[in-house]
Design a protein around this motif. Sequence first.
Motif, PDB file in Angstrom:
ATOM      1  N   THR A 428       0.833  -1.202   0.000  1.00  0.00           N
ATOM      2  CA  THR A 428       0.000   0.000   0.000  1.00  0.00           C
ATOM      3  C   THR A 428       0.868   1.252   0.000  1.00  0.00           C
ATOM      4  OG1 THR A 428      -0.129  -0.030   2.427  1.00  0.00           O
ATOM      5  CG2 THR A 428      -1.878  -1.157   1.216  1.00  0.00           C
ATOM      6  N   VAL A 429       0.264   2.366  -0.385  1.00  0.00           N
ATOM      7  CA  VAL A 429       0.989   3.636  -0.463  1.00  0.00           C
ATOM      8  C   VAL A 429       1.370   4.127   0.923  1.00  0.00           C
ATOM      9  CG1 VAL A 429       0.827   6.049  -1.178  1.00  0.00           C
ATOM     10  CG2 VAL A 429      -0.128   4.250  -2.631  1.00  0.00           C
ATOM     11  N   GLU A 430       0.477   3.899   1.897  1.00  0.00           N
ATOM     12  CA  GLU A 430       0.717   4.356   3.258  1.00  0.00           C
ATOM     13  C   GLU A 430       0.438   3.215   4.227  1.00  0.00           C
ATOM     14  OE1 GLU A 430      -1.927   7.686   3.551  1.00  0.00           O
ATOM     15  OE2 GLU A 430      -0.474   9.080   2.669  1.00  0.00           O
ATOM     16  N   GLY A 431       0.466   3.529   5.516  1.00  0.00           N
ATOM     17  CA  GLY A 431       0.126   2.548   6.537  1.00  0.00           C
ATOM     18  C   GLY A 431       1.345   1.848   7.096  1.00  0.00           C
ATOM     19  N   SER A 432       1.083   1.059   8.148  1.00  0.00           N
ATOM     20  CA  SER A 432       2.167   0.335   8.811  1.00  0.00           C
ATOM     21  C   SER A 432       2.874  -0.583   7.828  1.00  0.00           C
ATOM     22  CB  SER A 432       1.599  -0.490   9.970  1.00  0.00           C
ATOM     23  OG  SER A 432       2.580  -1.327  10.513  1.00  0.00           O
ATOM     24  N   SER A 433       4.156  -0.376   7.687  1.00  0.00           N
ATOM     25  CA  SER A 433       5.019  -1.172   6.796  1.00  0.00           C
ATOM     26  C   SER A 433       4.445  -1.289   5.393  1.00  0.00           C
ATOM     27  CB  SER A 433       5.272  -2.565   7.392  1.00  0.00           C
ATOM     28  OG  SER A 433       4.073  -3.306   7.506  1.00  0.00           O
ATOM     29  N   TYR A 434       3.778  -0.229   4.948  1.00  0.00           N
ATOM     30  CA  TYR A 434       3.241  -0.164   3.579  1.00  0.00           C
ATOM     31  C   TYR A 434       2.412  -1.403   3.229  1.00  0.00           C
ATOM     32  CZ  TYR A 434       6.688   3.551   3.426  1.00  0.00           C
ATOM     33  OH  TYR A 434       7.421   4.677   3.724  1.00  0.00           O
ATOM     34  N   GLY A 435       1.578  -1.810   4.191  1.00  0.00           N
ATOM     35  CA  GLY A 435       0.655  -2.909   3.941  1.00  0.00           C
ATOM     36  C   GLY A 435       1.246  -4.287   4.138  1.00  0.00           C
ATOM     37  N   PHE A 436       2.528  -4.370   4.478  1.00  0.00           N
ATOM     38  CA  PHE A 436       3.134  -5.678   4.739  1.00  0.00           C
ATOM     39  C   PHE A 436       2.463  -6.348   5.929  1.00  0.00           C
ATOM     40  CE2 PHE A 436       6.496  -7.875   7.282  1.00  0.00           C
ATOM     41  CZ  PHE A 436       6.628  -8.998   6.488  1.00  0.00           C
ATOM     42  N   GLY A 437       2.147  -5.576   6.960  1.00  0.00           N
ATOM     43  CA  GLY A 437       1.477  -6.091   8.137  1.00  0.00           C
ATOM     44  C   GLY A 437       1.251  -4.979   9.132  1.00  0.00           C
ATOM     45  N   SER A 438       0.474  -5.255  10.157  1.00  0.00           N
ATOM     46  CA  SER A 438       0.103  -4.223  11.121  1.00  0.00           C
ATOM     47  C   SER A 438       1.157  -4.004  12.193  1.00  0.00           C
ATOM     48  CB  SER A 438      -1.226  -4.589  11.784  1.00  0.00           C
ATOM     49  OG  SER A 438      -1.111  -5.844  12.470  1.00  0.00           O
ATOM     50  N   GLY A 439       2.174  -4.846  12.229  1.00  0.00           N
ATOM     51  CA  GLY A 439       3.152  -4.771  13.312  1.00  0.00           C
ATOM     52  C   GLY A 439       4.538  -4.342  12.884  1.00  0.00           C
ATOM     53  N   GLY A 440       4.648  -3.569  11.824  1.00  0.00           N
ATOM     54  CA  GLY A 440       5.962  -3.139  11.365  1.00  0.00           C
ATOM     55  C   GLY A 440       6.624  -4.182  10.485  1.00  0.00           C
ATOM     56  N   SER A 441       7.946  -4.053  10.327  1.00  0.00           N
ATOM     57  CA  SER A 441       8.680  -4.879   9.374  1.00  0.00           C
ATOM     58  C   SER A 441       9.997  -5.317   9.986  1.00  0.00           C
ATOM     59  CB  SER A 441       8.936  -4.055   8.107  1.00  0.00           C
ATOM     60  OG  SER A 441       9.916  -4.626   7.300  1.00  0.00           O
ATOM     61  N   TRP A 442      10.348  -6.585   9.814  1.00  0.00           N
ATOM     62  CA  TRP A 442      11.561  -7.136  10.448  1.00  0.00           C
ATOM     63  C   TRP A 442      12.844  -6.514   9.907  1.00  0.00           C
ATOM     64  CZ3 TRP A 442      15.280 -10.360   8.003  1.00  0.00           C
ATOM     65  CH2 TRP A 442      14.966 -10.749   6.690  1.00  0.00           C
ATOM     66  N   LEU A 443      12.812  -5.985   8.698  1.00  0.00           N
ATOM     67  CA  LEU A 443      13.885  -5.148   8.176  1.00  0.00           C
ATOM     68  C   LEU A 443      13.272  -3.803   7.783  1.00  0.00           C
ATOM     69  CD1 LEU A 443      15.985  -7.522   5.842  1.00  0.00           C
ATOM     70  CD2 LEU A 443      16.783  -6.428   7.952  1.00  0.00           C
ATOM     71  N   PRO A 444      13.948  -2.700   8.047  1.00  0.00           N
ATOM     72  CA  PRO A 444      13.361  -1.389   7.735  1.00  0.00           C
ATOM     73  C   PRO A 444      13.185  -1.173   6.234  1.00  0.00           C
ATOM     74  CG  PRO A 444      15.656  -1.159   8.436  1.00  0.00           C
ATOM     75  CD  PRO A 444      15.285  -2.585   8.682  1.00  0.00           C
ATOM     76  N   GLN A 445      12.044  -0.594   5.880  1.00  0.00           N
ATOM     77  CA  GLN A 445      11.739  -0.312   4.477  1.00  0.00           C
ATOM     78  C   GLN A 445      12.055   1.152   4.167  1.00  0.00           C
ATOM     79  OE1 GLN A 445       7.798  -1.562   5.594  1.00  0.00           O
ATOM     80  NE2 GLN A 445       7.667  -2.900   3.811  1.00  0.00           N
ATOM     81  N   PRO A 446      12.527   1.438   2.965  1.00  0.00           N
ATOM     82  CA  PRO A 446      12.814   2.829   2.610  1.00  0.00           C
ATOM     83  C   PRO A 446      11.537   3.678   2.542  1.00  0.00           C
ATOM     84  CG  PRO A 446      13.865   1.293   1.085  1.00  0.00           C
ATOM     85  CD  PRO A 446      12.904   0.501   1.905  1.00  0.00           C
ATOM     86  N   GLU A 447      11.687   4.973   2.699  1.00  0.00           N
ATOM     87  CA  GLU A 447      10.548   5.885   2.600  1.00  0.00           C
ATOM     88  C   GLU A 447       9.937   5.876   1.200  1.00  0.00           C
ATOM     89  OE1 GLU A 447      11.603   9.769   3.894  1.00  0.00           O
ATOM     90  OE2 GLU A 447      12.105   9.147   5.961  1.00  0.00           O
ATOM     91  N   SER A 448      10.723   5.500   0.203  1.00  0.00           N
ATOM     92  CA  SER A 448      10.240   5.483  -1.185  1.00  0.00           C
ATOM     93  C   SER A 448       9.348   4.288  -1.484  1.00  0.00           C
ATOM     94  CB  SER A 448      11.429   5.458  -2.145  1.00  0.00           C
ATOM     95  OG  SER A 448      12.215   4.287  -1.925  1.00  0.00           O
ATOM     96  N   TRP A 449       9.227   3.337  -0.537  1.00  0.00           N
ATOM     97  CA  TRP A 449       8.527   2.075  -0.797  1.00  0.00           C
ATOM     98  C   TRP A 449       7.064   2.293  -1.188  1.00  0.00           C
ATOM     99  CZ3 TRP A 449      12.478  -0.315  -1.862  1.00  0.00           C
ATOM    100  CH2 TRP A 449      12.712  -1.684  -1.690  1.00  0.00           C
ATOM    101  N   GLY A 450       6.401   3.296  -0.567  1.00  0.00           N
ATOM    102  CA  GLY A 450       4.985   3.515  -0.855  1.00  0.00           C
ATOM    103  C   GLY A 450       4.727   3.814  -2.323  1.00  0.00           C
ATOM    104  N   LYS A 451       5.613   4.574  -2.941  1.00  0.00           N
ATOM    105  CA  LYS A 451       5.446   4.922  -4.359  1.00  0.00           C
ATOM    106  C   LYS A 451       5.615   3.715  -5.272  1.00  0.00           C
ATOM    107  CE  LYS A 451       7.347   9.550  -3.534  1.00  0.00           C
ATOM    108  NZ  LYS A 451       8.472  10.479  -3.859  1.00  0.00           N
ATOM    109  N   LEU A 452       6.276   2.666  -4.763  1.00  0.00           N
ATOM    110  CA  LEU A 452       6.514   1.470  -5.571  1.00  0.00           C
ATOM    111  C   LEU A 452       5.535   0.355  -5.238  1.00  0.00           C
ATOM    112  CD1 LEU A 452      10.424   1.370  -5.302  1.00  0.00           C
ATOM    113  CD2 LEU A 452       9.044   2.314  -7.156  1.00  0.00           C
ATOM    114  N   SER A 453       4.577   0.606  -4.369  1.00  0.00           N
ATOM    115  CA  SER A 453       3.688  -0.434  -3.859  1.00  0.00           C
ATOM    116  C   SER A 453       2.736  -0.968  -4.923  1.00  0.00           C
ATOM    117  CB  SER A 453       2.870   0.110  -2.689  1.00  0.00           C
ATOM    118  OG  SER A 453       1.985   1.130  -3.134  1.00  0.00           O
ATOM    119  N   VAL A 454       2.150  -2.118  -4.616  1.00  0.00           N
ATOM    120  CA  VAL A 454       1.131  -2.708  -5.491  1.00  0.00           C
ATOM    121  C   VAL A 454      -0.012  -1.726  -5.690  1.00  0.00           C
ATOM    122  CG1 VAL A 454      -0.571  -4.565  -5.689  1.00  0.00           C
ATOM    123  CG2 VAL A 454       1.745  -5.064  -4.839  1.00  0.00           C
ATOM    124  N   GLU A 455      -0.445  -1.075  -4.608  1.00  0.00           N
ATOM    125  CA  GLU A 455      -1.547  -0.118  -4.704  1.00  0.00           C
ATOM    126  C   GLU A 455      -1.199   1.034  -5.634  1.00  0.00           C
ATOM    127  OE1 GLU A 455      -4.399   2.514  -1.705  1.00  0.00           O
ATOM    128  OE2 GLU A 455      -2.345   2.018  -1.082  1.00  0.00           O
TER     129      GLU A 455
END
Length: 549
Positions: A428-455
């Motif tokens: 997803t474009v926004e949200g916790s870990s860009y839609g990966f899950g509600s509890g964050g991400s085991w490795l940090p995701q870049p801020e640019s990830w939302g623009k590259l998301s499936v959504e």
Amino acid sequence: MTQHFTAPDRLTAKTGTQWWRDAVIYQVYPRSFADGNGDGMGDLEGVRARLPYLRDLGVDAVWLSPFYASPQADAGYDVADYRAIDPMFGTLHDADALIRDAHELGLRIIVDLVPNHSSDQHEWFKRALAEGPGSPLRARYHFRPGKGESGELPPNDWESIFGGPAWTRTADGQWYLHLFAPEQPDLNWDHPAVADEFRSILRFWLDMGVDGFRIDVAHGLVKAAGLPDIGGHDQLKLLGADVMPFFDQDGVHAIYRSWRTILDEYDGERIAVAEAWTPTVERTANYVRPDELHQAFNFQYLGAPWDAAALREVIDVSLAAMRPVGAPATWVLSNHDVTRHATRFANPSGLGTQLRTPGDRELGLRRARAATLLMLALPGSAYVYQGEELGLPDVTDLPDEVRQDPSFFRAAGQDGFRDGCRVPIPWTVEGSSYGFGSGGSWLPQPESWGKLSVEAQSGDPDSTLELYRRAIAARRAHPGLGAGSDVRWLDAPEGVLAFARDGFVCTVNLTGRLVSLPLPGRALLASGPFTVDGDRFELPGDTTVWWTV
């Protein structure tokens, strides 16, 4: 007991047609695909929820990296129990539900199998250590006395792929072999109990309904008699370049012939795929002879630079090597062990498959899109690594304190930067870990990830995701794509690849500059914009176009 399950229409359509010969197979790295329970780690529940996405992408099968019970010393490639699911990923019930749902959606499931080594927490190894020298269980691994006056030196000069000696000394003075981490002791495939156990493991998962296995370190199971020294040269630089006493020994083929008889007992064309690093494509072909495995990864293609002559050579050699054994070639650009090709191609050629620099992101994506259309136009089976359909780059700036790749913590081995291609993918474009899950991400995701998301990419005709969807659909629909074993090269300027197949032409400009070419037919799909002028077309650099003729 052989399981007979009723496949839905999409699976039935390819039954009897050797579906794997032209399949597009999608690799899921479970911890980084989707998190179903909100603990920050991907799991089988998350994969199951995202299966409709993979169906809509158009792939034929899903390959799942290891989800077995494991201490996770090497991201699950250290297996403690081959018949259990690690709690971080779920349960056997979750695996069963995933397999059933996949089949209902017309997707096949391939699971990773790790037969070269177990975890040091496997019951066999724990008992072998506890019982001491002379224990029958030690014969299921490679325990040896050391060299030197009091056995203080390793039994031979072999090095671990992760760096350092390939031997660890136990408290009682013996040494055990581990070609990878010390937590991954190598199994001794000369022992009949090892062969019996893995035949049983195969049947366990085949009875669960899986459609095949990806065999980790398929070239490593058999070691040369006597475990001879190699000598003073740099072993790590020779990996994949020469036959080593611990890799690509001829004895592995008897193992795979016995496995093939088991696979052939089951309905639905169950397959096995070798991860086999060999010196030549011709030696890779040995693994896919008619009575052995079905496919082998083409690492020579994965490692080829963005260069027309080099790519043409590896394509020709790959097709020629597979032809005598009647096996399909395979093509792959990225996986969980190498820098994503959107980053590799953003850097100068020849820097290898593990990079620490992001390079020119725009150039890398343009080349990655062109490379994808080239790969999907070739005869045989193609492998797609999760997130490449989003054009994801490697994350090259992960802080040292978050890294988990075991080779990062060992000197003189691999570069230790595999974490960069394992960062959880964005949905997803926004949200916790860009839609990966509600509890964050085991490795940090870049801020640019939302623009590259499936959504963000869904519905955008210029996006990389929609390019993959269109390309896989066209490959499935066009008779000149996928199946077969030949390409017919066409005349083209230096730096340009052009080849024909049945009713189809693929043109790829690897020069980086605009090239004018004769119009071969009607445009079917392109990785980027191009222009037609009468009976010619202008093909920009780092661009691929498909044509129907």
